[in-house]
Write a protein that holds these residues in place. Structure first.
Motif, PDB file in Angstrom:
ATOM      1  N   UNK A  95       0.848  -1.188   0.000  1.00  0.00           N
ATOM      2  CA  UNK A  95       0.000   0.000   0.000  1.00  0.00           C
ATOM      3  C   UNK A  95       0.886   1.242   0.000  1.00  0.00           C
ATOM      4  N   UNK A  96       0.659   2.126  -0.949  1.00  0.00           N
ATOM      5  CA  UNK A  96       1.400   3.388  -1.019  1.00  0.00           C
ATOM      6  C   UNK A  96       0.484   4.529  -0.598  1.00  0.00           C
ATOM      7  N   UNK A  97       0.957   5.365   0.305  1.00  0.00           N
ATOM      8  CA  UNK A  97       0.264   6.616   0.628  1.00  0.00           C
ATOM      9  C   UNK A  97       0.972   7.709  -0.164  1.00  0.00           C
ATOM     10  N   UNK A 136       5.091   8.024   0.415  1.00  0.00           N
ATOM     11  CA  UNK A 136       5.935   8.655  -0.592  1.00  0.00           C
ATOM     12  C   UNK A 136       5.574  10.122  -0.806  1.00  0.00           C
ATOM     13  N   UNK A 137       6.487  10.810  -1.488  1.00  0.00           N
ATOM     14  CA  UNK A 137       6.291  12.227  -1.804  1.00  0.00           C
ATOM     15  C   UNK A 137       6.177  13.065  -0.534  1.00  0.00           C
ATOM     16  N   UNK A 138       6.940  12.701   0.477  1.00  0.00           N
ATOM     17  CA  UNK A 138       6.910  13.442   1.737  1.00  0.00           C
ATOM     18  C   UNK A 138       7.598  14.794   1.540  1.00  0.00           C
ATOM     19  N   UNK A 139       6.893  15.854   1.807  1.00  0.00           N
ATOM     20  CA  UNK A 139       7.417  17.206   1.642  1.00  0.00           C
ATOM     21  C   UNK A 139       7.761  17.796   3.023  1.00  0.00           C
ATOM     22  N   UNK A 140       8.514  18.900   3.078  1.00  0.00           N
ATOM     23  CA  UNK A 140       9.045  19.404   4.356  1.00  0.00           C
ATOM     24  C   UNK A 140       8.029  19.608   5.474  1.00  0.00           C
ATOM     25  N   UNK A 141       6.877  20.208   5.175  1.00  0.00           N
ATOM     26  CA  UNK A 141       5.894  20.471   6.237  1.00  0.00           C
ATOM     27  C   UNK A 141       5.348  19.163   6.801  1.00  0.00           C
ATOM     28  N   UNK A 142       5.025  18.215   5.908  1.00  0.00           N
ATOM     29  CA  UNK A 142       4.508  16.932   6.372  1.00  0.00           C
ATOM     30  C   UNK A 142       5.588  16.182   7.158  1.00  0.00           C
ATOM     31  N   UNK A 143       6.817  16.277   6.690  1.00  0.00           N
ATOM     32  CA  UNK A 143       7.931  15.656   7.415  1.00  0.00           C
ATOM     33  C   UNK A 143       7.985  16.175   8.855  1.00  0.00           C
ATOM     34  N   UNK A 149       5.610  12.172  15.508  1.00  0.00           N
ATOM     35  CA  UNK A 149       5.259  10.782  15.813  1.00  0.00           C
ATOM     36  C   UNK A 149       6.474   9.858  15.665  1.00  0.00           C
ATOM     37  N   UNK A 150       7.663  10.461  15.442  1.00  0.00           N
ATOM     38  CA  UNK A 150       8.919   9.704  15.307  1.00  0.00           C
ATOM     39  C   UNK A 150       8.837   8.673  14.179  1.00  0.00           C
ATOM     40  N   UNK A 151       8.328   9.089  13.029  1.00  0.00           N
ATOM     41  CA  UNK A 151       8.065   8.148  11.946  1.00  0.00           C
ATOM     42  C   UNK A 151       9.323   7.515  11.361  1.00  0.00           C
ATOM     43  N   UNK A 152      10.470   8.126  11.564  1.00  0.00           N
ATOM     44  CA  UNK A 152      11.710   7.533  11.053  1.00  0.00           C
ATOM     45  C   UNK A 152      12.038   6.220  11.763  1.00  0.00           C
ATOM     46  N   UNK A 153      11.417   6.003  12.916  1.00  0.00           N
ATOM     47  CA  UNK A 153      11.647   4.769  13.661  1.00  0.00           C
ATOM     48  C   UNK A 153      10.627   3.685  13.307  1.00  0.00           C
ATOM     49  N   UNK A 154       9.677   4.026  12.477  1.00  0.00           N
ATOM     50  CA  UNK A 154       8.623   3.071  12.111  1.00  0.00           C
ATOM     51  C   UNK A 154       9.155   1.975  11.190  1.00  0.00           C
ATOM     52  N   UNK A 155       8.454   0.847  11.230  1.00  0.00           N
ATOM     53  CA  UNK A 155       8.800  -0.273  10.349  1.00  0.00           C
ATOM     54  C   UNK A 155       7.951  -0.175   9.078  1.00  0.00           C
ATOM     55  N   UNK A 159       9.670   7.878   1.731  1.00  0.00           N
ATOM     56  CA  UNK A 159      10.498   8.407   0.649  1.00  0.00           C
ATOM     57  C   UNK A 159       9.983   9.775   0.231  1.00  0.00           C
ATOM     58  N   UNK A 160      10.899  10.659  -0.115  1.00  0.00           N
ATOM     59  CA  UNK A 160      10.511  11.993  -0.579  1.00  0.00           C
ATOM     60  C   UNK A 160      10.147  11.993  -2.056  1.00  0.00           C
ATOM     61  N   UNK A 161      10.478  10.913  -2.752  1.00  0.00           N
ATOM     62  CA  UNK A 161      10.213  10.850  -4.195  1.00  0.00           C
ATOM     63  C   UNK A 161       8.774  10.458  -4.489  1.00  0.00           C
ATOM     64  N   UNK A 162       8.317  10.809  -5.683  1.00  0.00           N
ATOM     65  CA  UNK A 162       7.045  10.344  -6.191  1.00  0.00           C
ATOM     66  C   UNK A 162       7.162   8.848  -6.454  1.00  0.00           C
ATOM     67  N   UNK A 163       6.120   8.093  -6.177  1.00  0.00           N
ATOM     68  CA  UNK A 163       6.245   6.633  -6.241  1.00  0.00           C
ATOM     69  C   UNK A 163       6.597   6.121  -7.639  1.00  0.00           C
ATOM     70  N   UNK A 164       6.168   6.813  -8.688  1.00  0.00           N
ATOM     71  CA  UNK A 164       6.504   6.335 -10.039  1.00  0.00           C
ATOM     72  C   UNK A 164       7.984   6.543 -10.365  1.00  0.00           C
ATOM     73  N   UNK A 165       8.682   7.309  -9.531  1.00  0.00           N
ATOM     74  CA  UNK A 165      10.121   7.522  -9.729  1.00  0.00           C
ATOM     75  C   UNK A 165      10.961   6.548  -8.918  1.00  0.00           C
TER      76      UNK A 165
END
Length: 275
Positions: A95-97, A136-143, A149-155, A159-165
């Motif tokens: 699943x891609x968000x 995917x496509x995480x931009x600065x404000x959303x980051x 929520x410390x998402x960098x520690x999540x399993x 990614x900051x890129x668009x999923x098709x890239x």
């Protein structure tokens, strides 16, 4: 003299605009900081509440053996969620968000998106059949909001890129879920990757995710939920609920049962209305 007055007024106007921008920025920073403190406080309160509930249950147990069994079960549940998080990374159900809707959302809506992604991650760790999640496509404000929520520690994979890239998805069979899609999704397949638009819109934006799928050149489809939702209610689900609907189908192989187990009661068509 008239030219001087004209230029003077122009300068004053620009100064006012710049000052207003600065004040707005400062207010937003204060608002963001208060929200961050609120999130941290809620996490502390939740942790404290769980600890208190655990203590109260232990106090009701008579023997030390019963108390030890309870503590063992409690730790087992926590370890099971951790194991499910690891298991999700090997799941064939992807699943891609897609968080490519920054310009369509207010600051409040972007904070809500971060919260929904966090809720989805927590719920996914409880599932018997966890999903492999990509944000995917995480931009600065959303980051910034996800960091609360410390998402960098999540399993999961972020990614900051668009999923098709992303190389993994360049040849993948992509299905972009959209409430405006003409095709209804009949089943969930291992060889398909499902994309959910990371869009929180208090006022529903017609065709937003459908147009997004067309722009990216990928197939679109809608979850077959229209028949289960109240006639006067919107036919779209939020990010976490849409993903959990997929997990519900994997469990029951039936959209009706998945809908009944996942979707809040306020969405549902009452039995009296169906007759």
């Amino acid at each position: 003299m008239e030219i001087f007055d004209f230029l003077g007024e122009d300068i004053i106007t620009e100064q006012k605009i710049e000052k207003n921008k600065q004040l707005k920025s400062e207010k937003q920073q204060i608002k963001n900081e208060l929200h961050k403190q609120k999130v941290v406080q809620k996490k502390k309160e939740k942790k404290k509440k769980i600890k208190q509930q655990k203590y109260e249950v232990i106090q009701t147990l008579e023997t030390q053996e019963q108390k030890n069994d309870f503590v063992h079960q409690f730790k087992g549940l926590r370890n099971q969620r951790r194991e499910n998080g690891i298991k999700s990374l090997q799941s064939p159900f992807k699943i891609i968000i897609d968080c490519g809707f920054e310009e369509n959302m207010s600051d409040k809506e972007q904070r809500s998106l971060a919260r929904q992604i966090s809720e989805l991650y927590q719920e996914n760790r409880k599932l018997d059949i966890p999903l492999k999640l990509y944000v995917t496509n995480i931009y600065p404000i959303l980051h910034k909001y996800l960091e609360q929520y410390h998402y960098k520690q999540w399993q999961l994979i972020s990614d900051e890129r668009l999923f098709i890239d992303i190389e993994e998805f360049k040849q993948a069979n992509i299905v972009y879920l959209s409430p405006d899609g003409e095709e209804e999704l009949q089943e969930i397949k291992e060889d398909e990757v499902y994309v959910i638009g990371g869009l929180v819109d208090r006022v529903i934006m017609k065709n937003a995710t459908l147009n997004r799928s067309r722009q990216l050149g990928v197939r679109s489809a809608k979850l077959p939920i229209g028949q289960f939702i109240k006639k006067n209610y919107k036919k779209c689900l939020n990010v976490s609920t849409a993903a959990l609907m997929i997990s519900g189908w994997l469990q029951y192989k039936d959209w009706s049962k998945a809908f009944d187990s996942i979707v809040p009661q306020k969405f549902k068509e009452q039995e009296a209305e169906m007759q």
